[in-house]
Design a protein around this motif. Structure first.
Motif, PDB file in Angstrom:
ATOM      1  N   ASP A 112       0.736   4.161  -2.964  1.00  0.00           N
ATOM      2  CA  ASP A 112       0.645   5.580  -2.691  1.00  0.00           C
ATOM      3  C   ASP A 112       1.564   6.616  -2.964  1.00  0.00           C
ATOM      4  OD1 ASP A 112      -2.021   5.008  -0.890  1.00  0.00           O
ATOM      5  OD2 ASP A 112      -1.117   4.933   0.831  1.00  0.00           O
ATOM      6  N   ARG A 172       0.521  -1.235  -0.214  1.00  0.00           N
ATOM      7  CA  ARG A 172       0.289  -0.125  -0.053  1.00  0.00           C
ATOM      8  C   ARG A 172       0.947   1.494  -0.021  1.00  0.00           C
ATOM      9  NH1 ARG A 172      -4.298  -2.905   4.369  1.00  0.00           N
ATOM     10  NH2 ARG A 172      -5.736  -3.759   2.638  1.00  0.00           N
ATOM     11  N   ASP A 188       0.481   6.688  -6.990  1.00  0.00           N
ATOM     12  CA  ASP A 188      -0.440   7.056  -7.250  1.00  0.00           C
ATOM     13  C   ASP A 188      -0.266   8.615  -6.794  1.00  0.00           C
ATOM     14  OD1 ASP A 188      -1.915   5.321  -7.072  1.00  0.00           O
ATOM     15  OD2 ASP A 188      -3.018   5.803  -5.358  1.00  0.00           O
ATOM     16  N   GLN A 189       0.910   9.087  -6.180  1.00  0.00           N
ATOM     17  CA  GLN A 189       0.957  10.830  -5.966  1.00  0.00           C
ATOM     18  C   GLN A 189       2.203  11.124  -6.499  1.00  0.00           C
ATOM     19  OE1 GLN A 189       0.609  12.927  -3.781  1.00  0.00           O
ATOM     20  NE2 GLN A 189       1.781  14.343  -5.361  1.00  0.00           N
TER      21      GLN A 189
END
Length: 104
Positions: A22, A18, A25-26
């Motif tokens: 994350d 995760r 995703d950023q």
């Protein structure tokens, strides 16, 4: 101390996975924001809302995306769906910017 990037096989827990998702995703948000800057500039350059939809350009972009996805062993249909959604949003954004400018 900065966190070190882990390759998928190096992730030992769901939390590890995760955290990497994350991080990615950023990075994607940052790239989309950068891309949006160019879309905004294109809307400033174009003079007619009809210019926002360029079928030949759209198909060329989608063809490139499909080829690049295949090179990376990704599902080309999924990549195409993502890009067509992005392009549709960009076309509508450009049309709105151009129309608003012309109405002034």
């Amino acid at each position: 101390m900065t966190d070190q990037i882990k390759k998928p096989a190096e992730c030992e827990t769901k939390q590890d996975v995760r955290a990497e998702i994350d991080r990615l995703d950023q990075a994607l948000i940052n790239l989309f924001a950068e891309r949006h800057g160019y879309v905004t500039r294109m809307a400033e350059i174009k003079s007619d809302p009809h210019e926002a939809f360029d079928k030949a350009r759209i198909e060329a972009v989608v063809d490139k995306v499909r080829a690049r996805a295949l090179e990376k062993q990704l599902d080309e249909d999924q990549a195409e769906l993502i890009w067509r959604t992005l392009i549709d949003w960009n076309v509508n954004f450009e049309k709105g910017v151009i129309a608003a400018r012309r109405s002034k």
